[in-house]
Design a protein around this motif. Structure first.
Motif, PDB file in Angstrom:
ATOM      1  N   PHE A  32       0.823  -1.213   0.000  1.00  0.00           N
ATOM      2  CA  PHE A  32       0.000   0.000   0.000  1.00  0.00           C
ATOM      3  C   PHE A  32       0.860   1.267   0.000  1.00  0.00           C
ATOM      4  CE2 PHE A  32      -3.127  -3.085   1.319  1.00  0.00           C
ATOM      5  CZ  PHE A  32      -4.269  -2.641   0.680  1.00  0.00           C
ATOM      6  N   PHE A  33       2.182   1.078   0.112  1.00  0.00           N
ATOM      7  CA  PHE A  33       3.109   2.209   0.181  1.00  0.00           C
ATOM      8  C   PHE A  33       4.006   2.223  -1.054  1.00  0.00           C
ATOM      9  CE2 PHE A  33       1.851   1.278   4.478  1.00  0.00           C
ATOM     10  CZ  PHE A  33       1.796   2.496   5.116  1.00  0.00           C
ATOM     11  N   THR A  34       4.524   3.396  -1.398  1.00  0.00           N
ATOM     12  CA  THR A  34       5.539   3.500  -2.447  1.00  0.00           C
ATOM     13  C   THR A  34       6.869   2.981  -1.889  1.00  0.00           C
ATOM     14  OG1 THR A  34       5.960   5.769  -1.738  1.00  0.00           O
ATOM     15  CG2 THR A  34       4.440   5.493  -3.591  1.00  0.00           C
ATOM     16  N   GLU A  35       7.810   2.687  -2.779  1.00  0.00           N
ATOM     17  CA  GLU A  35       9.143   2.186  -2.365  1.00  0.00           C
ATOM     18  C   GLU A  35       9.776   3.109  -1.326  1.00  0.00           C
ATOM     19  OE1 GLU A  35      11.279  -0.337  -2.887  1.00  0.00           O
ATOM     20  OE2 GLU A  35       9.883  -1.514  -4.098  1.00  0.00           O
ATOM     21  N   ASP A  36       9.930   4.378  -1.699  1.00  0.00           N
ATOM     22  CA  ASP A  36      10.364   5.397  -0.729  1.00  0.00           C
ATOM     23  C   ASP A  36       9.123   5.895  -0.030  1.00  0.00           C
ATOM     24  OD1 ASP A  36      13.118   5.533  -1.093  1.00  0.00           O
ATOM     25  OD2 ASP A  36      12.851   6.688  -2.950  1.00  0.00           O
ATOM     26  N   CYS A  37       9.081   5.748   1.259  1.00  0.00           N
ATOM     27  CA  CYS A  37       7.855   6.137   1.953  1.00  0.00           C
ATOM     28  C   CYS A  37       8.176   6.447   3.398  1.00  0.00           C
ATOM     29  CB  CYS A  37       6.813   5.027   1.875  1.00  0.00           C
ATOM     30  SG  CYS A  37       7.338   3.510   2.696  1.00  0.00           S
ATOM     31  N   PRO A  52       9.991  14.603  18.279  1.00  0.00           N
ATOM     32  CA  PRO A  52      10.062  13.694  17.133  1.00  0.00           C
ATOM     33  C   PRO A  52       9.814  12.206  17.418  1.00  0.00           C
ATOM     34  CG  PRO A  52      12.274  14.205  17.878  1.00  0.00           C
ATOM     35  CD  PRO A  52      11.328  14.948  18.785  1.00  0.00           C
ATOM     36  N   ILE A  53       9.902  11.773  18.685  1.00  0.00           N
ATOM     37  CA  ILE A  53       9.934  10.322  18.937  1.00  0.00           C
ATOM     38  C   ILE A  53       8.628   9.641  18.518  1.00  0.00           C
ATOM     39  CG2 ILE A  53      10.174   8.508  20.704  1.00  0.00           C
ATOM     40  CD1 ILE A  53      12.779   9.901  20.138  1.00  0.00           C
ATOM     41  N   ALA A  54       8.773   8.555  17.762  1.00  0.00           N
ATOM     42  CA  ALA A  54       7.630   7.798  17.260  1.00  0.00           C
ATOM     43  C   ALA A  54       7.613   6.411  17.902  1.00  0.00           C
ATOM     44  CB  ALA A  54       7.717   7.676  15.746  1.00  0.00           C
ATOM     45  N   VAL A  55       6.442   5.803  17.940  1.00  0.00           N
ATOM     46  CA  VAL A  55       6.281   4.451  18.483  1.00  0.00           C
ATOM     47  C   VAL A  55       6.659   3.419  17.406  1.00  0.00           C
ATOM     48  CG1 VAL A  55       4.606   2.862  19.506  1.00  0.00           C
ATOM     49  CG2 VAL A  55       4.424   5.321  19.965  1.00  0.00           C
ATOM     50  N   MET A  56       6.341   3.734  16.176  1.00  0.00           N
ATOM     51  CA  MET A  56       6.785   2.927  15.027  1.00  0.00           C
ATOM     52  C   MET A  56       7.327   3.914  14.011  1.00  0.00           C
ATOM     53  SD  MET A  56       4.119  -0.074  13.894  1.00  0.00           S
ATOM     54  CE  MET A  56       3.440  -1.280  15.034  1.00  0.00           C
ATOM     55  N   TYR A  57       8.379   3.504  13.328  1.00  0.00           N
ATOM     56  CA  TYR A  57       8.988   4.388  12.340  1.00  0.00           C
ATOM     57  C   TYR A  57       9.593   3.528  11.230  1.00  0.00           C
ATOM     58  CZ  TYR A  57      11.799   8.167  10.349  1.00  0.00           C
ATOM     59  OH  TYR A  57      12.344   9.098   9.494  1.00  0.00           O
ATOM     60  N   CYS A  58       9.075   3.679  10.029  1.00  0.00           N
ATOM     61  CA  CYS A  58       9.612   2.953   8.870  1.00  0.00           C
ATOM     62  C   CYS A  58       9.720   3.948   7.729  1.00  0.00           C
ATOM     63  CB  CYS A  58       8.666   1.835   8.439  1.00  0.00           C
ATOM     64  SG  CYS A  58       8.354   0.598   9.704  1.00  0.00           S
ATOM     65  N   ASP A  59      10.908   4.046   7.114  1.00  0.00           N
ATOM     66  CA  ASP A  59      11.030   4.999   6.015  1.00  0.00           C
ATOM     67  C   ASP A  59      11.374   4.353   4.674  1.00  0.00           C
ATOM     68  OD1 ASP A  59      13.661   4.507   6.408  1.00  0.00           O
ATOM     69  OD2 ASP A  59      14.207   6.539   7.043  1.00  0.00           O
ATOM     70  N   SER A  60      10.970   3.102   4.512  1.00  0.00           N
ATOM     71  CA  SER A  60      11.035   2.458   3.200  1.00  0.00           C
ATOM     72  C   SER A  60      10.092   1.266   3.201  1.00  0.00           C
ATOM     73  CB  SER A  60      12.459   1.991   2.898  1.00  0.00           C
ATOM     74  OG  SER A  60      12.770   0.859   3.708  1.00  0.00           O
ATOM     75  N   GLN A  61       9.723   0.833   2.011  1.00  0.00           N
ATOM     76  CA  GLN A  61       8.854  -0.340   1.907  1.00  0.00           C
ATOM     77  C   GLN A  61       9.538  -1.562   2.516  1.00  0.00           C
ATOM     78  OE1 GLN A  61       7.772  -2.310  -1.769  1.00  0.00           O
ATOM     79  NE2 GLN A  61       5.766  -1.278  -1.767  1.00  0.00           N
ATOM     80  N   GLY A  62      10.880  -1.612   2.373  1.00  0.00           N
ATOM     81  CA  GLY A  62      11.638  -2.722   2.946  1.00  0.00           C
ATOM     82  C   GLY A  62      11.479  -2.818   4.459  1.00  0.00           C
ATOM     83  N   MET A  63      11.498  -1.660   5.146  1.00  0.00           N
ATOM     84  CA  MET A  63      11.314  -1.680   6.599  1.00  0.00           C
ATOM     85  C   MET A  63       9.911  -2.161   6.975  1.00  0.00           C
ATOM     86  SD  MET A  63      13.294   1.737   7.992  1.00  0.00           S
ATOM     87  CE  MET A  63      13.014   1.421   9.735  1.00  0.00           C
ATOM     88  N   LEU A  64       8.950  -1.819   6.127  1.00  0.00           N
ATOM     89  CA  LEU A  64       7.582  -2.298   6.382  1.00  0.00           C
ATOM     90  C   LEU A  64       7.524  -3.819   6.259  1.00  0.00           C
ATOM     91  CD1 LEU A  64       5.662   0.405   4.296  1.00  0.00           C
ATOM     92  CD2 LEU A  64       5.738   0.277   6.786  1.00  0.00           C
ATOM     93  N   LYS A  65       8.225  -4.345   5.232  1.00  0.00           N
ATOM     94  CA  LYS A  65       8.263  -5.816   5.062  1.00  0.00           C
ATOM     95  C   LYS A  65       8.931  -6.478   6.262  1.00  0.00           C
ATOM     96  CE  LYS A  65       8.178  -5.718   0.005  1.00  0.00           C
ATOM     97  NZ  LYS A  65       9.030  -5.661  -1.197  1.00  0.00           N
ATOM     98  N   ASP A  66      10.007  -5.879   6.748  1.00  0.00           N
ATOM     99  CA  ASP A  66      10.685  -6.376   7.954  1.00  0.00           C
ATOM    100  C   ASP A  66       9.718  -6.492   9.131  1.00  0.00           C
ATOM    101  OD1 ASP A  66      13.165  -6.735   6.932  1.00  0.00           O
ATOM    102  OD2 ASP A  66      14.151  -5.135   8.063  1.00  0.00           O
ATOM    103  N   ARG A  67       8.919  -5.453   9.290  1.00  0.00           N
ATOM    104  CA  ARG A  67       7.945  -5.462  10.398  1.00  0.00           C
ATOM    105  C   ARG A  67       7.010  -6.656  10.306  1.00  0.00           C
ATOM    106  NH1 ARG A  67       7.772  -1.595  14.310  1.00  0.00           N
ATOM    107  NH2 ARG A  67       6.471  -3.059  15.413  1.00  0.00           N
ATOM    108  N   LYS A 140      -1.251   4.796  -3.863  1.00  0.00           N
ATOM    109  CA  LYS A 140      -0.352   4.356  -2.797  1.00  0.00           C
ATOM    110  C   LYS A 140      -0.029   5.521  -1.853  1.00  0.00           C
ATOM    111  CE  LYS A 140       1.984   0.686  -5.442  1.00  0.00           C
ATOM    112  NZ  LYS A 140       2.097  -0.528  -4.612  1.00  0.00           N
ATOM    113  N   PHE A 141       0.310   5.155  -0.621  1.00  0.00           N
ATOM    114  CA  PHE A 141       0.772   6.152   0.338  1.00  0.00           C
ATOM    115  C   PHE A 141       2.264   6.418   0.117  1.00  0.00           C
ATOM    116  CE2 PHE A 141      -2.587   3.854   2.736  1.00  0.00           C
ATOM    117  CZ  PHE A 141      -3.428   4.916   2.985  1.00  0.00           C
ATOM    118  N   THR A 142       2.640   7.689   0.028  1.00  0.00           N
ATOM    119  CA  THR A 142       4.060   8.022   0.123  1.00  0.00           C
ATOM    120  C   THR A 142       4.378   8.367   1.569  1.00  0.00           C
ATOM    121  OG1 THR A 142       3.691  10.352  -0.338  1.00  0.00           O
ATOM    122  CG2 THR A 142       4.129   8.941  -2.220  1.00  0.00           C
TER     123      THR A 142
END
Lengths: 161, 161, 161
Positions: A32-37, A52-67, A140-142
């Motif tokens: 649902f996200f673009t590659e860079d996101c 700035p502190i986040a509970v979840m933080y992913c800045d690429s589709q790859g990090m989302l897949k990791d999750r 898709k979400f960027t």
């Protein structure tokens, strides 16, 4: 695309996204996200104070897949499922083909452990602040920033919001 | 009808249906369905495992009318009223003039007995999986499957969802 | 304006209104109403019995402004913020350019005092019965009647619904 098509495309993306999580087909969630996101879950108190502190933080589709892999293979948590209701969708901007859209969400959590099986509770309320590439085929979400009202999180946040 | 008209017709039917129940005009509830119809309330755990047992099951408009008569004349239950919020409406198919539409619901229940008067609780969350004949005059459900997350039902399920 | 434009204008007004309250920019709240207006919060039990007493009653934009001043300078209450979800929007009438629209709402309240910080609860559910002047620039409420299911109000109703 005219304004009607954009409204419906945004609605459709938000609802397909929620359906993906609620039906526990998380393997499709990164798509649902673009590659860079940017996907970020951040407590309202931090946003309001510019912290700035986040509970979840992913800045690429790859990090989302990791999750998702972690979710399936590593994380330990009480069984549960979610139900999203997303409403109050507002288009707040449009620049270079990217739509900014804000919406309100509530996620109900139904517990699936033997003791509390089938009990539903308000798990999280908050706001989605999204940036969306609205494309003919599939939007898709960027960027998806989840501003969480419920910053006292019940047990832990393991399934994405 | 074009896709916009279909979306709005589906929304309008879902919202009129919820309003009928929430305003306790249940006598009109069967008229939201075609003569031959299926109304089924089934726990999510049964659906997920392909098990057939439903909490409510009516396969004709006549059975729906029976339920209303029972509700008014035979059933005993604590006084209450409902508030539906229906959102995340998605058109998922279209065949021979019948529209398939899925949506998410939450029903809040407000108790009306003297002790707990005016207290609101999350009563049920889940999904509607509907088949709808979208007609110029008034659209109707040929099928309404209510998949209930909250399978531990608080007290009993007496008013339809 | 055609029916599509009216639907979207009504949605946009309702969502901008909710956003104004939820983001605590109450100073802008009166500007969602016409000069001559009616804002009333009334328990469902009173409405159902035709009884007139309201929990909040303002019949001009000036009275709405007074409420905001009182809210900021005089009222004492536990810190909290709201999250509205508004759905089931139905256009129920149209006369002399004024649109009648009904919708369902739930307001979640997240507590912000040190002890219960970040805990979210169902604060109020009910129905909006609105009359709206839909204008090219910005639409406004001439009437907003809030019918409250949750008439046992948790602590007190200080922030408008």
């Amino acid at each position: 695309m005219d304004m009607y098509e954009i409204r419906f495309a945004v609605e459709d993306l938000l609802h397909a996204y929620a359906h993906c999580i609620d039906s526990d087909t998380l393997e499709e969630w990164p798509s649902f996200f673009t590659e860079d996101c940017l996907y970020k879950v951040i407590p309202r108190e931090n946003t309001d104070q510019g912290l700035p502190i986040a509970v979840m933080y992913c800045d690429s589709q790859g990090m989302l897949k990791d999750r998702v892999v972690a979710h399936r293979k590593a994380n330990l948590y009480a069984p549960h499922f979610y139900r999203h209701l997303v409403s109050n969708i507002r288009i707040t901007g449009q620049q270079n083909g990217v739509i900014a859209a804000h919406s309100h969400y509530v996620v109900f959590r139904t517990l699936a452990d033997p003791l509390q099986y089938g009990t539903t509770e308000v798990y999280s309320t908050g706001e989605y602040r999204d940036k969306i590439v609205v494309a003919p085929g599939r939007s898709k979400f960027t960027e998806k920033i989840v501003i969480v009202d419920t910053c006292r999180i019940s047990s832990l946040l393991v399934t994405p919001l």
